[in-house]
Design a protein around this motif. Structure first.
Motif, PDB file in Angstrom:
ATOM      1  N   CYS A  74      54.896 -32.706 -13.502  1.00 14.39           N
ATOM      2  CA  CYS A  74      54.431 -32.628 -14.891  1.00 14.39           C
ATOM      3  C   CYS A  74      53.128 -31.851 -15.011  1.00 14.39           C
ATOM      4  CB  CYS A  74      54.254 -34.032 -15.469  1.00 14.39           C
ATOM      5  SG  CYS A  74      55.797 -34.877 -15.904  1.00 14.39           S
ATOM      6  N   GLN A  75      52.307 -31.937 -13.980  1.00  9.52           N
ATOM      7  CA  GLN A  75      51.028 -31.231 -14.010  1.00  9.52           C
ATOM      8  C   GLN A  75      51.226 -29.724 -14.134  1.00  9.52           C
ATOM      9  OE1 GLN A  75      49.133 -32.624 -10.432  1.00  9.52           O
ATOM     10  NE2 GLN A  75      48.201 -34.385 -11.444  1.00  9.52           N
ATOM     11  N   HIS A  76      52.363 -29.232 -13.688  1.00 10.36           N
ATOM     12  CA  HIS A  76      52.632 -27.798 -13.795  1.00 10.36           C
ATOM     13  C   HIS A  76      52.754 -27.375 -15.250  1.00 10.36           C
ATOM     14  CE1 HIS A  76      54.146 -23.897 -12.436  1.00 10.36           C
ATOM     15  NE2 HIS A  76      55.002 -23.969 -13.426  1.00 10.36           N
ATOM     16  N   PHE A  77      53.262 -28.265 -16.099  1.00 10.31           N
ATOM     17  CA  PHE A  77      53.489 -27.926 -17.508  1.00 10.31           C
ATOM     18  C   PHE A  77      52.297 -28.270 -18.403  1.00 10.31           C
ATOM     19  CE2 PHE A  77      57.714 -29.151 -15.740  1.00 10.31           C
ATOM     20  CZ  PHE A  77      58.280 -27.885 -15.749  1.00 10.31           C
ATOM     21  N   GLU A  78      51.385 -29.071 -17.889  1.00 11.09           N
ATOM     22  CA  GLU A  78      50.298 -29.577 -18.719  1.00 11.09           C
ATOM     23  C   GLU A  78      49.455 -28.496 -19.391  1.00 11.09           C
ATOM     24  OE1 GLU A  78      46.760 -32.931 -18.529  1.00 11.09           O
ATOM     25  OE2 GLU A  78      47.577 -32.112 -16.662  1.00 11.09           O
ATOM     26  N   PRO A  79      49.084 -27.408 -18.702  1.00 11.31           N
ATOM     27  CA  PRO A  79      48.240 -26.412 -19.371  1.00 11.31           C
ATOM     28  C   PRO A  79      48.856 -25.836 -20.640  1.00 11.31           C
ATOM     29  CG  PRO A  79      48.214 -26.056 -17.007  1.00 11.31           C
ATOM     30  CD  PRO A  79      49.271 -27.083 -17.262  1.00 11.31           C
ATOM     31  N   THR A  80      50.150 -25.552 -20.632  1.00  7.59           N
ATOM     32  CA  THR A  80      50.788 -24.989 -21.829  1.00  7.59           C
ATOM     33  C   THR A  80      50.793 -25.995 -22.968  1.00  7.59           C
ATOM     34  OG1 THR A  80      52.192 -23.539 -20.512  1.00  7.59           O
ATOM     35  CG2 THR A  80      52.913 -23.993 -22.750  1.00  7.59           C
ATOM     36  N   PHE A  81      51.106 -27.248 -22.669  1.00  6.25           N
ATOM     37  CA  PHE A  81      51.096 -28.284 -23.698  1.00  6.25           C
ATOM     38  C   PHE A  81      49.678 -28.495 -24.239  1.00  6.25           C
ATOM     39  CE2 PHE A  81      55.229 -29.325 -21.968  1.00  6.25           C
ATOM     40  CZ  PHE A  81      55.915 -29.893 -23.040  1.00  6.25           C
ATOM     41  N   THR A  82      48.689 -28.406 -23.359  1.00  7.15           N
ATOM     42  CA  THR A  82      47.304 -28.609 -23.779  1.00  7.15           C
ATOM     43  C   THR A  82      46.849 -27.512 -24.726  1.00  7.15           C
ATOM     44  OG1 THR A  82      46.739 -29.782 -21.733  1.00  7.15           O
ATOM     45  CG2 THR A  82      44.918 -28.801 -22.978  1.00  7.15           C
ATOM     46  N   VAL A  83      47.176 -26.262 -24.401  1.00  7.19           N
ATOM     47  CA  VAL A  83      46.810 -25.143 -25.279  1.00  7.19           C
ATOM     48  C   VAL A  83      47.466 -25.314 -26.651  1.00  7.19           C
ATOM     49  CG1 VAL A  83      47.082 -22.669 -25.668  1.00  7.19           C
ATOM     50  CG2 VAL A  83      46.381 -23.504 -23.419  1.00  7.19           C
ATOM     51  N   LEU A  84      48.741 -25.688 -26.656  1.00  9.97           N
ATOM     52  CA  LEU A  84      49.439 -25.888 -27.925  1.00  9.97           C
ATOM     53  C   LEU A  84      48.783 -27.005 -28.727  1.00  9.97           C
ATOM     54  CD1 LEU A  84      51.805 -25.204 -29.802  1.00  9.97           C
ATOM     55  CD2 LEU A  84      53.196 -26.837 -28.518  1.00  9.97           C
ATOM     56  N   ALA A  85      48.414 -28.093 -28.053  1.00  4.11           N
ATOM     57  CA  ALA A  85      47.772 -29.214 -28.745  1.00  4.11           C
ATOM     58  C   ALA A  85      46.442 -28.793 -29.362  1.00  4.11           C
ATOM     59  CB  ALA A  85      47.560 -30.370 -27.772  1.00  4.11           C
ATOM     60  N   GLU A  86      45.685 -27.988 -28.632  1.00  3.04           N
ATOM     61  CA  GLU A  86      44.375 -27.547 -29.124  1.00  3.04           C
ATOM     62  C   GLU A  86      44.512 -26.600 -30.305  1.00  3.04           C
ATOM     63  OE1 GLU A  86      42.605 -25.916 -25.664  1.00  3.04           O
ATOM     64  OE2 GLU A  86      41.931 -27.862 -24.873  1.00  3.04           O
ATOM     65  N   ARG A  87      45.571 -25.818 -30.326  1.00  3.68           N
ATOM     66  CA  ARG A  87      45.755 -24.846 -31.399  1.00  3.68           C
ATOM     67  C   ARG A  87      46.438 -25.453 -32.632  1.00  3.68           C
ATOM     68  NH1 ARG A  87      45.189 -19.464 -30.174  1.00  3.68           N
ATOM     69  NH2 ARG A  87      46.738 -18.901 -31.739  1.00  3.68           N
ATOM     70  N   THR A  88      46.913 -26.673 -32.514  1.00  2.00           N
ATOM     71  CA  THR A  88      47.630 -27.305 -33.630  1.00  2.00           C
ATOM     72  C   THR A  88      47.127 -28.722 -33.846  1.00  2.00           C
ATOM     73  OG1 THR A  88      49.415 -28.014 -32.133  1.00  2.00           O
ATOM     74  CG2 THR A  88      49.726 -25.925 -33.306  1.00  2.00           C
ATOM     75  N   ARG A  89      45.830 -28.857 -34.033  1.00  2.00           N
ATOM     76  CA  ARG A  89      45.259 -30.182 -34.263  1.00  2.00           C
ATOM     77  C   ARG A  89      45.491 -30.602 -35.722  1.00  2.00           C
ATOM     78  NH1 ARG A  89      42.140 -32.076 -30.220  1.00  2.00           N
ATOM     79  NH2 ARG A  89      41.379 -30.584 -28.663  1.00  2.00           N
ATOM     80  N   PRO A  90      46.210 -31.688 -35.944  1.00  2.00           N
ATOM     81  CA  PRO A  90      46.451 -32.146 -37.324  1.00  2.00           C
ATOM     82  C   PRO A  90      45.185 -32.717 -37.942  1.00  2.00           C
ATOM     83  CG  PRO A  90      47.330 -33.731 -35.753  1.00  2.00           C
ATOM     84  CD  PRO A  90      46.885 -32.550 -34.942  1.00  2.00           C
ATOM     85  N   ARG A  91      45.067 -32.569 -39.253  1.00  2.00           N
ATOM     86  CA  ARG A  91      43.890 -33.069 -39.953  1.00  2.00           C
ATOM     87  C   ARG A  91      44.065 -34.494 -40.457  1.00  2.00           C
ATOM     88  NH1 ARG A  91      43.190 -28.404 -44.316  1.00  2.00           N
ATOM     89  NH2 ARG A  91      45.458 -28.749 -44.312  1.00  2.00           N
ATOM     90  N   ASP A  92      45.306 -34.955 -40.561  1.00  2.00           N
ATOM     91  CA  ASP A  92      45.528 -36.310 -41.058  1.00  2.00           C
ATOM     92  C   ASP A  92      46.877 -36.832 -40.565  1.00  2.00           C
ATOM     93  OD1 ASP A  92      47.522 -35.128 -42.687  1.00  2.00           O
ATOM     94  OD2 ASP A  92      46.180 -34.964 -44.402  1.00  2.00           O
ATOM     95  N   TRP A  93      47.229 -38.027 -41.034  1.00  2.00           N
ATOM     96  CA  TRP A  93      48.434 -38.709 -40.573  1.00  2.00           C
ATOM     97  C   TRP A  93      49.698 -37.921 -40.900  1.00  2.00           C
ATOM     98  CZ3 TRP A  93      52.500 -41.718 -42.927  1.00  2.00           C
ATOM     99  CH2 TRP A  93      53.153 -42.590 -42.029  1.00  2.00           C
ATOM    100  N   HIS A  94      49.792 -37.397 -42.126  1.00  2.00           N
ATOM    101  CA  HIS A  94      50.980 -36.653 -42.515  1.00  2.00           C
ATOM    102  C   HIS A  94      51.131 -35.374 -41.690  1.00  2.00           C
ATOM    103  CE1 HIS A  94      50.961 -39.143 -46.272  1.00  2.00           C
ATOM    104  NE2 HIS A  94      52.257 -39.069 -46.038  1.00  2.00           N
ATOM    105  N   GLU A  95      50.042 -34.696 -41.430  1.00  2.00           N
ATOM    106  CA  GLU A  95      50.128 -33.485 -40.604  1.00  2.00           C
ATOM    107  C   GLU A  95      50.532 -33.830 -39.169  1.00  2.00           C
ATOM    108  OE1 GLU A  95      46.870 -30.806 -40.709  1.00  2.00           O
ATOM    109  OE2 GLU A  95      47.095 -30.346 -42.844  1.00  2.00           O
ATOM    110  N   SER A  96      50.123 -34.977 -38.678  1.00  2.00           N
ATOM    111  CA  SER A  96      50.526 -35.401 -37.342  1.00  2.00           C
ATOM    112  C   SER A  96      52.017 -35.717 -37.299  1.00  2.00           C
ATOM    113  CB  SER A  96      49.714 -36.622 -36.905  1.00  2.00           C
ATOM    114  OG  SER A  96      49.985 -36.939 -35.554  1.00  2.00           O
TER     115      SER A  96
END
Length: 210
Positions: A74-96
């Protein structure tokens, strides 16, 4: 993702990708459960989060039986998921909620391309997990109600959905064409039109334009 990572074998690596997806779904839904206003949403999201973690555990155990370590893979895939998470931070519950709806829908469509390359019994295990629509059904029904009642929310989520799909498609393609998985890039590219069409259908089901 590290260039030096050893090939894990198609079955173990693909199951690890699914496992990491289940882990991120668990984390997201658990967070959404803690921030939900209504008790029924809290309970439903907590139950769905537990299902995702149970899937992660089942996949991890199967990977172990294949002679591989799930956490290490799983650690092999973590960097890509992390970048995506950082670029798509929701502002509230509905956006999440919308983030999960878009991300999980697109990724699950791509996962099916990877899963088609698996042998048994890994194929049946993966398909059983991907065919479970309980989380998607809950989010679709919950967002549909709120979008119908609030035109401003509908407009905001439609814009947010467009950002999410653009980011997710690029990262998903990068993940699926990683040599670590051993999947033919042509298969991934050929699946993109169907993936985008399915995304449009899911957005339409919410009453939103993709």
């Amino acid at each position: 993702m590290p260039d030096s990572a050893p090939l894990a074998g198609n079955n173990a690596a693909t199951l690890a990708l699914l496992a990491f997806g289940e882990l991120t779904a668990f984390e997201r839904m658990a967070t959404n459960a803690t921030t939900a206003v209504h008790m029924d949403d809290k309970v439903t999201l907590a139950r769905l989060a537990s299902l995702s973690f149970a899937n992660f555990e089942e996949l991890s155990q199967h990977i172990s039986r294949l002679g591989q370590d799930a956490v290490e893979l799983c650690q092999h895939f973590e960097p890509t998921f992390t970048v995506l998470a950082e670029r798509t931070r929701p502002r509230d519950w509905h956006e999440s909620l919308m983030k999960g709806f878009v991300f999980d829908g697109i990724m699950n469509d791509f996962y099916r391309t990877a899963v088609d390359e698996l042998s048994e019994p890994e194929y049946s295990l993966a398909i059983t997990i991907l065919d479970d629509t309980r989380a998607t059904d809950y989010v679709r029904n919950r967002l549909t109600l709120d979008v119908a009642a609030d035109t401003q929310l509908a407009s905001r989520l439609a814009l947010w959905g467009r950002k999410l799909v653009a980011e997710t498609l690029g990262r998903a393609r990068s993940l699926l064409t990683d040599p670590f998985l051993g999947i033919d890039e042509e298969l991934v590219v050929a699946s993109i039109p169907a993936v985008t069409a399915n995304h449009s259908k899911r957005m339409s089901a919410l009453g939103l334009v993709a």
